[in-house]
Structure formats: C-alpha cells, structure tokens
Design a protein around this motif. Structure first.
Motif, PDB file in Angstrom:
ATOM      1  N   GLU A 195      74.842 -50.099  -2.809  1.00 34.31           N
ATOM      2  CA  GLU A 195      75.809 -50.244  -3.896  1.00 34.31           C
ATOM      3  C   GLU A 195      76.851 -49.142  -3.908  1.00 34.31           C
ATOM      4  N   SER A 196      76.542 -48.004  -3.289  1.00 26.54           N
ATOM      5  CA  SER A 196      77.511 -46.902  -3.289  1.00 26.54           C
ATOM      6  C   SER A 196      78.751 -47.246  -2.467  1.00 26.54           C
ATOM      7  N   GLY A 197      78.588 -48.142  -1.490  1.00 26.75           N
ATOM      8  CA  GLY A 197      79.711 -48.513  -0.637  1.00 26.75           C
ATOM      9  C   GLY A 197      80.087 -47.452   0.380  1.00 26.75           C
ATOM     10  N   SER A 198      79.267 -46.419   0.531  1.00 27.46           N
ATOM     11  CA  SER A 198      79.543 -45.356   1.503  1.00 27.46           C
ATOM     12  C   SER A 198      78.215 -44.883   2.071  1.00 27.46           C
ATOM     13  N   VAL A 199      77.920 -45.278   3.314  1.00 32.25           N
ATOM     14  CA  VAL A 199      76.602 -45.050   3.901  1.00 32.25           C
ATOM     15  C   VAL A 199      76.740 -44.319   5.236  1.00 32.25           C
ATOM     16  N   PRO A 200      75.950 -43.252   5.472  1.00 37.05           N
ATOM     17  CA  PRO A 200      76.009 -42.547   6.751  1.00 37.05           C
ATOM     18  C   PRO A 200      75.301 -43.314   7.851  1.00 37.05           C
ATOM     19  N   PHE A 201      75.698 -43.056   9.091  1.00 35.50           N
ATOM     20  CA  PHE A 201      74.983 -43.597  10.239  1.00 35.50           C
ATOM     21  C   PHE A 201      74.809 -42.485  11.261  1.00 35.50           C
ATOM     22  N   SER A 202      73.881 -42.679  12.171  1.00 38.08           N
ATOM     23  CA  SER A 202      73.642 -41.674  13.201  1.00 38.08           C
ATOM     24  C   SER A 202      73.115 -42.341  14.461  1.00 38.08           C
ATOM     25  N   LEU A 203      73.402 -41.708  15.577  1.00 35.06           N
ATOM     26  CA  LEU A 203      72.964 -42.205  16.887  1.00 35.06           C
ATOM     27  C   LEU A 203      72.778 -41.023  17.819  1.00 35.06           C
ATOM     28  N   VAL A 204      71.689 -41.029  18.577  1.00 37.95           N
ATOM     29  CA  VAL A 204      71.486 -40.052  19.638  1.00 37.95           C
ATOM     30  C   VAL A 204      71.374 -40.795  20.953  1.00 37.95           C
ATOM     31  N   ALA A 205      72.362 -40.619  21.825  1.00 37.95           N
ATOM     32  CA  ALA A 205      72.313 -41.197  23.172  1.00 37.95           C
ATOM     33  C   ALA A 205      71.522 -40.225  24.051  1.00 37.95           C
ATOM     34  N   GLU A 206      70.308 -40.625  24.419  1.00 38.65           N
ATOM     35  CA  GLU A 206      69.402 -39.719  25.129  1.00 38.65           C
ATOM     36  C   GLU A 206      69.302 -40.008  26.619  1.00 38.65           C
ATOM     37  N   ASP A 207      70.063 -40.980  27.105  1.00 39.86           N
ATOM     38  CA  ASP A 207      69.924 -41.391  28.503  1.00 39.86           C
ATOM     39  C   ASP A 207      71.226 -41.209  29.279  1.00 39.86           C
ATOM     40  N   VAL A 208      71.948 -40.147  28.978  1.00 42.46           N
ATOM     41  CA  VAL A 208      73.192 -39.845  29.695  1.00 42.46           C
ATOM     42  C   VAL A 208      72.841 -38.965  30.900  1.00 42.46           C
ATOM     43  N   VAL A 209      72.854 -39.559  32.080  1.00 43.23           N
ATOM     44  CA  VAL A 209      72.448 -38.865  33.302  1.00 43.23           C
ATOM     45  C   VAL A 209      73.528 -39.044  34.362  1.00 43.23           C
ATOM     46  N   TYR A 210      73.881 -37.948  35.043  1.00 41.78           N
ATOM     47  CA  TYR A 210      74.899 -38.023  36.091  1.00 41.78           C
ATOM     48  C   TYR A 210      74.714 -36.869  37.062  1.00 41.78           C
ATOM     49  N   PRO A 211      75.252 -36.986  38.291  1.00 46.79           N
ATOM     50  CA  PRO A 211      75.099 -35.922  39.282  1.00 46.79           C
ATOM     51  C   PRO A 211      75.792 -34.633  38.821  1.00 46.79           C
ATOM     52  N   ALA A 212      75.148 -33.517  39.023  1.00 47.93           N
ATOM     53  CA  ALA A 212      75.734 -32.237  38.631  1.00 47.93           C
ATOM     54  C   ALA A 212      77.011 -31.978  39.431  1.00 47.93           C
ATOM     55  N   PRO A 213      78.085 -31.598  38.758  1.00 48.17           N
ATOM     56  CA  PRO A 213      79.327 -31.313  39.481  1.00 48.17           C
ATOM     57  C   PRO A 213      79.254 -29.959  40.171  1.00 48.17           C
ATOM     58  N   SER A 214      80.209 -29.714  41.045  1.00 43.60           N
ATOM     59  CA  SER A 214      80.310 -28.390  41.648  1.00 43.60           C
ATOM     60  C   SER A 214      80.827 -27.418  40.604  1.00 43.60           C
ATOM     61  N   ALA A 215      80.624 -26.130  40.846  1.00 43.31           N
ATOM     62  CA  ALA A 215      81.110 -25.119  39.917  1.00 43.31           C
ATOM     63  C   ALA A 215      82.621 -25.201  39.753  1.00 43.31           C
ATOM     64  N   ALA A 216      83.329 -25.572  40.825  1.00 41.67           N
ATOM     65  CA  ALA A 216      84.792 -25.652  40.778  1.00 41.67           C
ATOM     66  C   ALA A 216      85.265 -26.798  39.894  1.00 41.67           C
ATOM     67  N   GLU A 217      84.473 -27.898  39.814  1.00 38.77           N
ATOM     68  CA  GLU A 217      84.873 -29.069  39.036  1.00 38.77           C
ATOM     69  C   GLU A 217      84.256 -29.092  37.645  1.00 38.77           C
ATOM     70  N   ASN A 218      83.347 -28.181  37.367  1.00 40.56           N
ATOM     71  CA  ASN A 218      82.584 -28.220  36.121  1.00 40.56           C
ATOM     72  C   ASN A 218      83.470 -28.275  34.876  1.00 40.56           C
ATOM     73  N   ASP A 219      84.523 -27.468  34.834  1.00 39.82           N
ATOM     74  CA  ASP A 219      85.373 -27.402  33.648  1.00 39.82           C
ATOM     75  C   ASP A 219      86.210 -28.658  33.438  1.00 39.82           C
ATOM     76  N   ASP A 220      86.269 -29.544  34.432  1.00 37.15           N
ATOM     77  CA  ASP A 220      87.036 -30.784  34.290  1.00 37.15           C
ATOM     78  C   ASP A 220      86.243 -31.885  33.603  1.00 37.15           C
ATOM     79  N   TYR A 221      84.950 -31.683  33.411  1.00 35.69           N
ATOM     80  CA  TYR A 221      84.101 -32.735  32.855  1.00 35.69           C
ATOM     81  C   TYR A 221      84.174 -32.759  31.329  1.00 35.69           C
TER      82      TYR A 221
END
Length: 215
Positions: A166-192
């Motif tokens: 009835e308040s018309g304003s409700v919070p939501f939340s989500l945790v994406a726990e399956d984000v997996v990718y190859p580790a970048p090189s140190a030179a490219e790390n800051d671009d991610y």
C-alpha cells in the motif's frame, strides 16, 4: 491518488549518485539478507543514500597489480518504467518506475579466473496509473573492456520479483554471484568495468536452440 502522483513525480526527478564498495568474502551458504549485509556493509534494508565511491582494492597479495573493476550504470539504463497497455510510459499512464539506488562489488582471483559478486539495490515506485501487485524487475550485468574498441567479456540477464504494498514504494535487491571471466593482464586491468542496468529483454524467454538438421 493525489499523494501517489506527487510521490512518483518527486522520485522520478531525483538523480541518485552511485558508488561501488569493496568488501570481504561471502559464504555460499548465506541467506540473501546475510549476503547483502556483507556486500553493503550494513543491514539488508534498502537505503536511498548513495554509496561513496571506494578506492580500487587489490584482489590478493600474490597478484597485487590486479584490482576489482568499478561498477557503472549503462547510459539510458538507470531507470525502468512500465505503462498501461498500449500507452507510453509518461505522465499519468505510468504504472510503476524502478530505479537503482546502491551498488557493491567483490572480486576473487583463482586459477586465472576472476569470480565477482555484484550487488544491486533499488526501489520500485507505483505510478499514477497504479502498479500491479507483483512487479518483475529485469536487470543485466556485463563485464566490459573499455577504451578503443570496447569489448564485452561476459554478460548475463537477471530478474527479481517485487511484491508491491500500500505504500507504493518498495525496495528490491539482487546479488549476481556467478560473474566469472578470465583475469586480464596487469596492463589491461584498469580498462575493465562492471556495467549494470535495467534490460527489458531479460523478461523475454531465452530462444530455443535449433534442432540439428536431419541428414
């Protein structure tokens, strides 16, 4: 109805700054409430106060040059509004508006793979047209290598269900726990970058794989 219109207009006019927080590890057996306590550094209840940007944190001592990428919202994907059937999501025809209020991220490095958890908190506000009892909120998380020739490393759609009240304003939340990718090189790390945002395409069923052609 008048109060609802005012509340909706105020919420739609507010621009919320976003930050990303680096936090301790989270056990896989934890409840959603506990995971948010760990990710956001407090209670699991929604807060409309923007999180302060966190300084990059090293993933571990063995590979000190790698840091956890920042979280950013994709341009044009910071809000999600739905209108009555056959109407545009503007003015009195809006049924509800969802917005992102807070984000967090956590990274780990193991055997050349980055495993990340991305936390998203937000709020769904009923519009003048009236929200349905249950709202499906579509979200997308992507790992992107920025710079010249931006490249998507991985992307995945998620949905979370919000029970309106009835308040018309409700919070939501989500945790994406399956984000997996190859580790970048140190030179490219800051671009991610971790890009997040609302994506209505996430509500559509995944296309069925094509059956192999008979010989």
């Amino acid at each position: 109805m008048g109060d609802r219109v005012i509340r909706f207009a105020l919420a739609a006019a507010v621009t919320i700054g976003l930050g990303a927080t680096l936090l301790p590890s989270v056990g896989s057996a934890q409840s959603l409430s506990d995971r948010f306590k760990s990710l956001f550094g407090g209670g699991s209840s929604d807060s409309d106060k923007p999180a302060a940007p966190a300084a990059p944190k090293q993933l571990n001592d063995a590979d000190a040059e790698l840091t956890c990428p920042p979280v950013q919202i994709r341009a044009g994907a910071s809000t999600y509004s739905v209108a009555a059937n056959g109407k545009e999501a503007v003015g009195n025809d809006v049924k509800f508006l969802a917005s992102i209020t807070r984000t967090a991220r956590q990274c780990g490095l193991n055997s050349g793979q980055i495993t990340a958890k991305i936390g998203i908190q937000g709020r769904v506000i009923a519009g003048p047209s009236g929200a349905p009892p249950t709202v499906q909120v579509p979200l997308r998380v992507a790992v992107v290598k920025g710079g010249i020739g931006e490249r998507t490393i991985m992307t995945k759609a998620y949905t979370t269900t919000v029970q309106m009240d009835e308040s018309g304003s409700v919070p939501f939340s989500l945790v994406a726990e399956d984000v997996v990718y190859p580790a970048p090189s140190a030179a490219e790390n800051d671009d991610y970058i971790f890009y997040i945002g609302f994506d209505p395409q996430a509500l559509k069923p995944e296309p069925k794989p094509r059956a192999p052609k008979k010989k």
